[in-house]
Design an enzyme around this catalytic site. Sequence first.
Site, short mmCIF file in Angstrom:
data_model
loop_
_atom_site.label_atom_id
_atom_site.label_comp_id
_atom_site.label_asym_id
_atom_site.label_seq_id
_atom_site.Cartn_x
_atom_site.Cartn_y
_atom_site.Cartn_z
N TYR A 38 49.28 29.07 30.05
CA TYR A 38 49.17 30.53 30.20
C TYR A 38 49.43 31.22 28.86
O TYR A 38 48.63 32.03 28.41
CB TYR A 38 50.15 31.01 31.26
CG TYR A 38 49.99 32.47 31.63
CD1 TYR A 38 48.89 32.90 32.38
CD2 TYR A 38 50.93 33.42 31.25
CE1 TYR A 38 48.73 34.24 32.74
CE2 TYR A 38 50.78 34.76 31.61
CZ TYR A 38 49.69 35.16 32.36
OH TYR A 38 49.54 36.49 32.71
N ASN A 40 32.48 34.56 27.54
CA ASN A 40 31.34 35.11 28.29
C ASN A 40 31.45 36.61 28.45
O ASN A 40 30.47 37.34 28.29
CB ASN A 40 31.27 34.47 29.68
CG ASN A 40 30.45 33.20 29.69
OD1 ASN A 40 29.84 32.83 28.70
ND2 ASN A 40 30.45 32.51 30.82
N ASN A 50 36.51 35.00 41.44
CA ASN A 50 36.25 33.70 42.09
C ASN A 50 37.33 33.35 43.12
O ASN A 50 37.36 32.23 43.61
CB ASN A 50 36.13 32.58 41.05
CG ASN A 50 37.41 32.37 40.27
OD1 ASN A 50 38.40 33.07 40.50
ND2 ASN A 50 37.40 31.42 39.36
N ARG A 53 55.89 35.28 42.45
CA ARG A 53 56.53 36.19 41.50
C ARG A 53 57.77 36.75 42.15
O ARG A 53 57.90 36.79 43.37
CB ARG A 53 55.55 37.29 41.10
CG ARG A 53 54.47 36.71 40.21
CD ARG A 53 53.56 37.77 39.68
NE ARG A 53 52.28 37.72 40.32
CZ ARG A 53 51.18 38.31 39.83
NH1 ARG A 53 51.23 38.95 38.70
NH2 ARG A 53 50.05 38.24 40.47
N LYS A 103 46.40 32.92 26.82
CA LYS A 103 46.29 34.36 26.52
C LYS A 103 46.20 34.60 25.01
O LYS A 103 45.47 35.49 24.56
CB LYS A 103 47.50 35.10 27.11
CG LYS A 103 47.47 35.22 28.63
CD LYS A 103 46.43 36.22 29.10
CE LYS A 103 46.45 36.41 30.60
NZ LYS A 103 45.35 37.27 31.08
N THR A 105 43.17 33.21 42.61
CA THR A 105 44.45 33.76 43.08
C THR A 105 44.27 35.11 43.78
O THR A 105 45.22 35.62 44.36
CB THR A 105 45.45 33.92 41.91
OG1 THR A 105 44.81 34.62 40.83
CG2 THR A 105 45.95 32.57 41.42
N GLY A 106 43.07 35.67 43.72
CA GLY A 106 42.80 36.94 44.39
C GLY A 106 42.43 36.72 45.85
O GLY A 106 42.21 35.59 46.29
N VAL A 150 34.07 33.88 35.74
CA VAL A 150 33.52 34.48 34.52
C VAL A 150 33.03 33.45 33.51
O VAL A 150 32.27 33.77 32.60
CB VAL A 150 34.56 35.41 33.84
CG1 VAL A 150 34.69 36.72 34.60
CG2 VAL A 150 35.92 34.74 33.71
N GLY A 162 42.16 40.68 42.55
CA GLY A 162 43.58 40.41 42.34
C GLY A 162 44.43 41.64 42.62
O GLY A 162 43.92 42.70 43.01
N1 LIG Z 1 51.08 41.34 37.31
C1 LIG Z 1 51.75 41.16 36.18
O1 LIG Z 1 52.98 41.33 36.16
C2 LIG Z 1 51.03 40.73 34.91
C3 LIG Z 1 51.80 40.59 33.75
C4 LIG Z 1 51.16 40.20 32.59
C5 LIG Z 1 49.79 40.00 32.55
N2 LIG Z 1 49.06 40.15 33.69
C6 LIG Z 1 47.60 39.89 33.61
O2 LIG Z 1 46.89 40.89 34.32
C7 LIG Z 1 45.73 40.33 34.94
C8 LIG Z 1 45.76 40.65 36.42
O3 LIG Z 1 46.96 40.11 36.98
P1 LIG Z 1 47.34 40.22 38.51
O4 LIG Z 1 48.80 40.40 38.56
O5 LIG Z 1 46.45 41.19 39.17
O6 LIG Z 1 47.03 38.73 38.98
P2 LIG Z 1 46.11 38.20 40.15
O7 LIG Z 1 46.25 36.72 40.13
O8 LIG Z 1 46.40 38.91 41.40
O9 LIG Z 1 44.66 38.63 39.64
C9 LIG Z 1 43.86 37.86 38.77
C10 LIG Z 1 42.47 37.80 39.40
O10 LIG Z 1 41.59 37.06 38.55
C11 LIG Z 1 40.80 36.22 39.38
N3 LIG Z 1 40.31 35.10 38.56
C12 LIG Z 1 41.01 34.06 38.05
N4 LIG Z 1 40.22 33.27 37.32
C13 LIG Z 1 38.97 33.82 37.38
C14 LIG Z 1 37.72 33.46 36.83
N5 LIG Z 1 37.58 32.38 36.07
N6 LIG Z 1 36.66 34.26 37.09
C15 LIG Z 1 36.78 35.36 37.87
N7 LIG Z 1 37.95 35.75 38.42
C16 LIG Z 1 39.03 34.99 38.17
C17 LIG Z 1 41.76 35.78 40.47
O11 LIG Z 1 41.11 35.24 41.61
C18 LIG Z 1 42.49 37.08 40.75
O12 LIG Z 1 41.83 37.85 41.70
C19 LIG Z 1 45.78 38.83 34.65
O13 LIG Z 1 44.92 38.56 33.56
C20 LIG Z 1 47.22 38.58 34.27
O14 LIG Z 1 47.33 37.50 33.39
C21 LIG Z 1 49.66 40.50 34.88
#
Ligand SMILES: NC(=O)c1ccc[n+]([C@@H]2O[C@H](COP(=O)([O-])OP(=O)(O)OC[C@H]3O[C@@H](n4cnc5c(N)ncnc54)[C@H](O)[C@@H]3O)[C@@H](O)[C@H]2O)c1
Length: 334
Positions: free
Chosen positions: A151, A105, A32, A192, A155, A35-36, A57, A10
Amino acid sequence: MNILIAGAAGFIGSNLSDKLLKDGHKVWAVDNFTTGKSENLESFKDNKNFIFAECGVETEDFLKFCSDQRVKFDQIFDLACPTGVPNIEILGDEMLEACSNGTKNILRVAHEHNARFLFTSSSEIYGEPEVPVQSENYTGNVDPIGWRANYEEGKRFSETLIMHAVRKHKLNARIVRLFNVYGPNMALGDFRVIPTFITQALVNKPLTVHGAGTQIRTMCFVDDLINGLILVMEKGIAGEAYNLGSDKAISMLDLAKEIILATESESDITFIPRAEHDHNSRMPVLDKVRALGWDYKVDLRTGLGITIDNFRKRITAYDVKYSIDESLQLQPQG
Ligand SMILES: NC(=O)c1ccc[n+]([C@@H]2O[C@H](COP(=O)([O-])OP(=O)(O)OC[C@H]3O[C@@H](n4cnc5c(N)ncnc54)[C@H](O)[C@@H]3O)[C@@H](O)[C@H]2O)c1
């Protein structure tokens, strides 16, 4: 150190992997690709200190991958969760699964390895705040049957699982509540607000501001955020939650103007209807994380410049179409 990162492909996970590898650590990573993107791993995927597995995960494959490595993880960062406001509906099942069985997990692995553990929670756990600034002891204003609940409550449930593990197993785990973060490797089509505005500005299309654009957010550059995550992992106290982000407010209308300026775009601004569930304002109290020695350093103009350069390199016709068409109908990230 041996470090496991869940959600490594991600936006934040890939920047974190890069930094930890550069700091000399060995990184095990899973994702997985919900969204990455694999391209986020491109610059270090051949590094011998980077071991990657494509798996969710919440799956047995994840547990098997961890046990097959025959190493002790010293630290585990749990970032694995789909993001993006429209995905609350589109990927609702995946969000709830990641926040429940996924978190369970990873906690199990952390317990088996006696690892330090850090979970990336969100300012969304405060919901639509009834107080102008949110400290970690504010319990929030969340509607459990509201549109954003997959969401927000997801969380919150993860946080509950973590605190249960801290109390029951003395797990060395801390929670970080991220406020809005931006920077290189954000997905162009992820809805976003910053990726949407930058993409629109780069192709000289109108920037779609929702409502009057009076919504207030705080924007933290990803390098500052990563330094904060590493610091809280090392110095944060088990069982504590820490807000992390910027406390410099900007309205969405001013952000749109700033991005038009920074991209030297010919775009106008267009005002489109605002979703009922869009939050008005969020503002973190950062005293706890500042007491650990952290502060943000990168100002918005500098951070936007770096992000825009990165977007210019990655932008493709497909991404532009996807981002622009969808963003006219859907909400930018709150
Ligand atoms: N970017 C922000 O502004 C922000 C703000 C608040 C919280 N967060 C939290 O930070 C974390 C990272 O956010 P980000 O901005 O990099 O988002 P992102 O969507 O780019 O990254 C999340 C990653 O988790 C992976 N993923 C999702 N479900 C999965 C699963 N079941 N098993 C394995 N991988 C899985 C996705 O494929 C993705 O690569 C997230 O948990 C998000 O909720 C981000």
